[in-house]
Motif scaffolding. Structure first.
Motif, PDB file in Angstrom:
ATOM      1  N   GLU A  17       0.827  -1.207   0.000  1.00 30.59           N
ATOM      2  CA  GLU A  17       0.000   0.000   0.000  1.00 30.59           C
ATOM      3  C   GLU A  17       0.859   1.253   0.000  1.00 30.59           C
ATOM      4  O   GLU A  17       0.550   2.239  -0.675  1.00 30.59           O
ATOM      5  CB  GLU A  17      -0.916  -0.009   1.231  1.00 30.59           C
ATOM      6  N   THR A  18       1.973   1.217   0.742  1.00 28.40           N
ATOM      7  CA  THR A  18       2.864   2.378   0.785  1.00 28.40           C
ATOM      8  C   THR A  18       3.476   2.646  -0.577  1.00 28.40           C
ATOM      9  O   THR A  18       3.533   3.790  -1.043  1.00 28.40           O
ATOM     10  CB  THR A  18       3.972   2.149   1.826  1.00 28.40           C
ATOM     11  N   LEU A  19       3.924   1.576  -1.230  1.00 26.66           N
ATOM     12  CA  LEU A  19       4.511   1.741  -2.563  1.00 26.66           C
ATOM     13  C   LEU A  19       3.489   2.280  -3.559  1.00 26.66           C
ATOM     14  O   LEU A  19       3.806   3.123  -4.402  1.00 26.66           O
ATOM     15  CB  LEU A  19       5.071   0.403  -3.058  1.00 26.66           C
ATOM     16  N   LEU A  20       2.252   1.782  -3.457  1.00 28.91           N
ATOM     17  CA  LEU A  20       1.229   2.254  -4.377  1.00 28.91           C
ATOM     18  C   LEU A  20       0.938   3.736  -4.152  1.00 28.91           C
ATOM     19  O   LEU A  20       0.733   4.500  -5.108  1.00 28.91           O
ATOM     20  CB  LEU A  20      -0.056   1.443  -4.188  1.00 28.91           C
ATOM     21  N   CYS A  21       0.929   4.168  -2.892  1.00 26.24           N
ATOM     22  CA  CYS A  21       0.665   5.583  -2.599  1.00 26.24           C
ATOM     23  C   CYS A  21       1.777   6.478  -3.123  1.00 26.24           C
ATOM     24  O   CYS A  21       1.545   7.629  -3.505  1.00 26.24           O
ATOM     25  CB  CYS A  21       0.498   5.786  -1.097  1.00 26.24           C
ATOM     26  N   MET A  57      -3.484   2.431 -25.309  1.00 28.48           N
ATOM     27  CA  MET A  57      -2.077   2.060 -25.271  1.00 28.48           C
ATOM     28  C   MET A  57      -1.453   2.594 -23.994  1.00 28.48           C
ATOM     29  O   MET A  57      -1.473   3.802 -23.744  1.00 28.48           O
ATOM     30  CB  MET A  57      -1.348   2.633 -26.500  1.00 28.48           C
ATOM     31  N   VAL A  58      -0.923   1.708 -23.152  1.00 26.28           N
ATOM     32  CA  VAL A  58      -0.246   2.105 -21.924  1.00 26.28           C
ATOM     33  C   VAL A  58       1.218   2.343 -22.249  1.00 26.28           C
ATOM     34  O   VAL A  58       1.941   1.421 -22.633  1.00 26.28           O
ATOM     35  CB  VAL A  58      -0.390   1.023 -20.836  1.00 26.28           C
ATOM     36  N   THR A  59       1.666   3.581 -22.142  1.00 26.99           N
ATOM     37  CA  THR A  59       3.044   3.936 -22.485  1.00 26.99           C
ATOM     38  C   THR A  59       3.975   3.948 -21.280  1.00 26.99           C
ATOM     39  O   THR A  59       5.171   3.729 -21.420  1.00 26.99           O
ATOM     40  CB  THR A  59       3.078   5.316 -23.175  1.00 26.99           C
ATOM     41  N   GLU A  60       3.439   4.241 -20.080  1.00 25.50           N
ATOM     42  CA  GLU A  60       4.233   4.208 -18.857  1.00 25.50           C
ATOM     43  C   GLU A  60       3.420   3.494 -17.787  1.00 25.50           C
ATOM     44  O   GLU A  60       2.374   3.966 -17.377  1.00 25.50           O
ATOM     45  CB  GLU A  60       4.585   5.629 -18.393  1.00 25.50           C
ATOM     46  N   ARG A  61       3.907   2.344 -17.334  1.00 26.80           N
ATOM     47  CA  ARG A  61       3.136   1.527 -16.408  1.00 26.80           C
ATOM     48  C   ARG A  61       3.124   2.109 -14.992  1.00 26.80           C
ATOM     49  O   ARG A  61       2.109   2.109 -14.325  1.00 26.80           O
ATOM     50  CB  ARG A  61       3.699   0.102 -16.384  1.00 26.80           C
ATOM     51  N   ASN A  62       4.234   2.567 -14.484  1.00 30.72           N
ATOM     52  CA  ASN A  62       4.349   3.187 -13.164  1.00 30.72           C
ATOM     53  C   ASN A  62       3.713   2.324 -12.075  1.00 30.72           C
ATOM     54  O   ASN A  62       4.222   1.259 -11.766  1.00 30.72           O
ATOM     55  CB  ASN A  62       3.770   4.600 -13.200  1.00 30.72           C
ATOM     56  N   TRP A  63       2.568   2.710 -11.493  1.00 32.59           N
ATOM     57  CA  TRP A  63       2.014   1.933 -10.381  1.00 32.59           C
ATOM     58  C   TRP A  63       1.649   0.517 -10.787  1.00 32.59           C
ATOM     59  O   TRP A  63       1.583  -0.385  -9.954  1.00 32.59           O
ATOM     60  CB  TRP A  63       0.796   2.632  -9.772  1.00 32.59           C
TER      61      TRP A  63
END
Length: 249
Positions: A17-21, A57-63
């Motif tokens: 959860e911390t990483l997602l935030c 199209m997802v160009t940057e996945r990030n979370w």
């Protein structure tokens, strides 16, 4: 693993959860490709243009890199095109189809539209709808769907041609009812809202008096077409701008 997700301890869940935030939103874009062929232009089918995953199209996945089992549409079958890039199609096909009018307006959809525009209350919505039926503007069947009568269609068409949107669109009625709510809240006086409504309708009344021939001609046109068993838009009576139910609603 359960339902595609690994088993987690309490500390692992807290850490996730911390990483997602702390993660940034993913970046995506909708891809639309067009292909000119001779003098004609071709675009993807409506289903591919409008349904979410088809052209996303997802160009940057990030979370998404943190929450790896989550999906966000995307289409691995679509190349990552850039604007102006040329491509060679692998298949060109012609498919036969036909258009169809929208379904008749359901009562629940009419009530939802009235709520969106602030028209009526729980106590008055049914009365508003019944007035349209009693005045002969529309009819309702046992399935609780509506369709316009020739009178209803002719009035809407005439108001459109006369440029009197206040007389058939819901905006002015919605503003008046919002004004009534403000009166109840003590924000304005009854005379203020009443004068605003009178001013708006006075302008439309004066314009209508100058364009009465447009009204007469349009109503006559609809009823002549009705007598000829042909609707004003090329179909049977009732298949007007609302496509078999809903014109002017």
């Amino acid at each position: 693993m359960r339902h595609g997700c690994p088993s987690w301890t309490t500390s692992s869940i807290w850490f996730m959860e911390t990483l997602l935030c702390l993660s940034t939103p993913n970046v995506s874009g909708r891809l639309t490709a067009s292909s000119p062929c001779m003098s004609a232009g071709f675009q993807p089918e409506p289903a591919l243009r409008e349904r979410g995953p088809a052209g996303l199209m997802v160009t940057e996945r990030n979370w998404l890199d943190v929450f790896r089992w989550a999906t966000w549409g995307g289409n691995a079958n679509l190349p990552n095109f850039v604007e102006g890039q040329q491509f060679a199609p692998t298949e060109v096909a012609l498919r036969q189809g036909s258009t169809a009018p929208p379904p008749r307006l359901a009562e629940r959809d009419l009530i939802a539209a009235m709520e969106r525009h602030g028209i009526g209350t729980d106590a008055t919505v049914a009365e508003h709808i019944q007035k349209q039926i009693d005045r002969g503007y529309a009819e309702k069947d046992h399935q609780l769907t509506f369709w316009p009568t020739p009178l209803g269609e002719s009035l809407i068409s005439a108001y459109r041609r006369m440029g009197l949107d206040n007389l058939w669109k819901p905006d002015l009625r919605g503003r008046i009812e919002q004004g009534i709510s403000r009166i109840a809240a003590g924000l304005v006086t009854k005379d203020q809202i009443l004068q605003q409504a009178i001013n708006a309708f006075r302008v439309d009344f004066q314009a209508a008096m100058q364009r009465t021939q447009t009204m007469v001609a349009e109503v006559a046109r609809f009823f002549q077409l009705r007598n000829g068993a042909q609707g004003p838009f090329g179909g049977p009576p009732g298949n007007g701008p609302g496509g078999g139910g809903g014109g002017g609603w």
